[in-house]
Motif scaffolding. Structure first.
Motif, PDB file in Angstrom:
ATOM      1  N   GLY A  49     -13.833 -18.355   9.519  1.00  0.00           N
ATOM      2  CA  GLY A  49     -13.973 -16.864   9.019  1.00  0.00           C
ATOM      3  C   GLY A  49     -15.275 -15.795   9.544  1.00  0.00           C
ATOM      4  O   GLY A  49     -15.384 -15.039  10.471  1.00  0.00           O
ATOM      5  N   LEU A  64     -16.432 -16.458  13.065  1.00  0.00           N
ATOM      6  CA  LEU A  64     -15.309 -15.485  13.833  1.00  0.00           C
ATOM      7  C   LEU A  64     -15.793 -14.383  14.058  1.00  0.00           C
ATOM      8  O   LEU A  64     -15.669 -12.697  14.601  1.00  0.00           O
ATOM      9  CB  LEU A  64     -13.902 -15.634  13.649  1.00  0.00           C
ATOM     10  CG  LEU A  64     -13.181 -16.204  14.152  1.00  0.00           C
ATOM     11  CD1 LEU A  64     -11.566 -16.927  13.721  1.00  0.00           C
ATOM     12  CD2 LEU A  64     -13.599 -16.819  15.122  1.00  0.00           C
ATOM     13  N   GLY A  65     -16.217 -13.757  12.231  1.00  0.00           N
ATOM     14  CA  GLY A  65     -16.557 -12.282  12.331  1.00  0.00           C
ATOM     15  C   GLY A  65     -17.472 -11.709  12.407  1.00  0.00           C
ATOM     16  O   GLY A  65     -17.916 -10.115  12.970  1.00  0.00           O
ATOM     17  N   ASN A 105     -19.410 -13.589  15.751  1.00  0.00           N
ATOM     18  CA  ASN A 105     -19.494 -13.428  16.262  1.00  0.00           C
ATOM     19  C   ASN A 105     -18.298 -13.028  17.452  1.00  0.00           C
ATOM     20  O   ASN A 105     -16.815 -13.468  17.498  1.00  0.00           O
ATOM     21  CB  ASN A 105     -20.113 -14.998  17.195  1.00  0.00           C
ATOM     22  CG  ASN A 105     -20.129 -15.149  18.327  1.00  0.00           C
ATOM     23  OD1 ASN A 105     -19.531 -14.942  19.012  1.00  0.00           O
ATOM     24  ND2 ASN A 105     -21.806 -15.882  18.645  1.00  0.00           N
ATOM     25  N   ARG A 106     -17.813 -11.712  18.395  1.00  0.00           N
ATOM     26  CA  ARG A 106     -17.588 -11.699  19.046  1.00  0.00           C
ATOM     27  C   ARG A 106     -16.538 -12.112  19.895  1.00  0.00           C
ATOM     28  O   ARG A 106     -15.235 -12.540  20.384  1.00  0.00           O
ATOM     29  CB  ARG A 106     -17.737 -10.224  20.477  1.00  0.00           C
ATOM     30  CG  ARG A 106     -17.612  -9.144  18.874  1.00  0.00           C
ATOM     31  CD  ARG A 106     -18.095  -7.850  19.720  1.00  0.00           C
ATOM     32  NE  ARG A 106     -19.583  -8.053  20.070  1.00  0.00           N
ATOM     33  CZ  ARG A 106     -20.355  -6.799  21.097  1.00  0.00           C
ATOM     34  NH1 ARG A 106     -19.632  -6.063  20.929  1.00  0.00           N
ATOM     35  NH2 ARG A 106     -21.490  -6.782  21.507  1.00  0.00           N
ATOM     36  N   ARG A 134     -14.722 -15.110  18.350  1.00  0.00           N
ATOM     37  CA  ARG A 134     -13.260 -14.181  17.715  1.00  0.00           C
ATOM     38  C   ARG A 134     -12.337 -14.273  19.323  1.00  0.00           C
ATOM     39  O   ARG A 134     -11.131 -14.430  19.138  1.00  0.00           O
ATOM     40  CB  ARG A 134     -14.260 -13.207  17.397  1.00  0.00           C
ATOM     41  CG  ARG A 134     -12.610 -12.487  16.803  1.00  0.00           C
ATOM     42  CD  ARG A 134     -12.196 -11.166  16.156  1.00  0.00           C
ATOM     43  NE  ARG A 134     -13.648 -10.034  16.022  1.00  0.00           N
ATOM     44  CZ  ARG A 134     -14.738 -10.369  16.300  1.00  0.00           C
ATOM     45  NH1 ARG A 134     -15.265 -10.500  15.735  1.00  0.00           N
ATOM     46  NH2 ARG A 134     -15.343  -9.125  16.383  1.00  0.00           N
ATOM     47  N   ASP A 158      -9.942 -16.615  18.077  1.00  0.00           N
ATOM     48  CA  ASP A 158      -8.608 -15.904  17.641  1.00  0.00           C
ATOM     49  C   ASP A 158      -6.868 -16.027  17.569  1.00  0.00           C
ATOM     50  O   ASP A 158      -6.324 -15.958  16.821  1.00  0.00           O
ATOM     51  CB  ASP A 158      -8.850 -14.247  17.497  1.00  0.00           C
ATOM     52  CG  ASP A 158      -7.933 -13.241  16.384  1.00  0.00           C
ATOM     53  OD1 ASP A 158      -8.009 -13.440  15.303  1.00  0.00           O
ATOM     54  OD2 ASP A 158      -7.437 -12.594  17.015  1.00  0.00           O
ATOM     55  N   ALA A 171     -12.664 -13.895   8.171  1.00  0.00           N
ATOM     56  CA  ALA A 171     -12.980 -12.749   9.285  1.00  0.00           C
ATOM     57  C   ALA A 171     -12.516 -11.338   9.628  1.00  0.00           C
ATOM     58  O   ALA A 171     -13.514 -10.431   9.632  1.00  0.00           O
ATOM     59  CB  ALA A 171     -12.257 -13.394  10.094  1.00  0.00           C
TER      60      ALA A 171
END
Length: 269
Positions: free
Chosen positions: A96, A99-100, A102-103, A106, A110, A156
């Protein structure tokens, strides 16, 4: 804050008065349960009274059920849930965070998480049995999958909600990326992460009965399922109450941990 203005406290500070209100609400529910069964409005086959449920609970604790004591059923279920919870937090929180932060990651991961997250555990239970057999691995894996997604999503979301000003201030002071994550991002996202863990734990307990359908011989979920097949409603209700009580105690412990790690949560001054 003005001198005469009271401090506003949120749910993080559970005052004695709030505990009293909670206890009163629980007593009201049990009182209504006793009244309905005492008046005979619902047959005991469908809803036994509190006294019958308590007697059955004592009987199972003393004599056992399905070649296992109540403690052994409880221990088996608690171990499965806790192992799945530890594994879920240990893997979901780092993912998480990634993901938060690194775009690209994500965008890749996601959709996969959101694809499987709404699927009920009973839907992929047959696949887990086919792939991993009927041992403890399958039971723990089923609970783990129920816990994993909510923690990833909450983590995230917590990272994405971090105040950019905090990050810029830390960067202006020369903080490295690792220091940003350790001292800015993680503490700021911690309340959301803890909320996600609490929600995930509820999902894990909900999946327990499904997990213990896999050739289990011990466990609260197995006990409830087995009792329902023989219409032992008093034992079914007793097992549900035990699960609810254990989940409540763990929830209270997690709230205390959350309040200790984030003492500012729910407080406006």
């Amino acid at each position: 804050m003005l001198k005469d203005e009271p401090e506003i406290r949120g749910s993080a500070d559970y005052t004695p008065a709030m505990w009293q209100l909670s206890a009163l609400a629980v007593l009201a529910v049990f009182g209504a349960w006793w009244l309905v069964t005492w008046a005979g409005l619902i047959p005991p086959l469908y809803l036994p009274g509190p006294a019958a449920v308590f007697r059955k609970l004592v009987e199972v604790a003393r004599d056992g059920y399905m070649d296992a004591t109540l403690w052994q059923h409880f221990q088996a279920s608690l171990l499965r849930v806790l192992v799945a919870l530890v594994l879920g937090v240990a893997t979901a929180v780092p993912l998480g965070l990634a993901l938060g932060l690194n775009r690209v990651l994500r965008a890749l991961v996601d959709p996969l998480i959101e694809f499987y997250r709404p699927i009920p555990p009973l839907a992929y239970l047959p696949l887990i049995v086919i792939w991993f057999g009927i041992g403890e691995v399958s039971k723990i894996l089923l609970i783990y999958l129920a816990i994993f997604a909510p923690v990833v999503v909450a983590t995230a979301a917590g990272v994405l909600a971090v105040d950019p000003i905090r990050i810029r201030v830390a960067q202006s002071l020369g903080a490295t990326r690792l220091q940003l994550v350790r001292f800015v991002v993680l503490p700021s996202a911690l309340p959301t992460i803890m909320t996600g863990i609490r929600i995930a734990l509820g999902a894990g307990w909900s999946t327990l009965v499904a997990a213990e359908l896999i050739a289990a011989t011990r466990g609260l979920g197995f006990m409830i399922q087995s009792a329902s097949q023989f219409l032992n409603t008093d034992l079914v209700v007793a097992g549900i109450l035990v699960v609810a009580l254990v989940a409540l105690l763990i929830e209270i412990a997690l709230r205390r941990v959350q309040h200790h790690l984030s003492p500012w949560l729910g407080r406006i001054s």
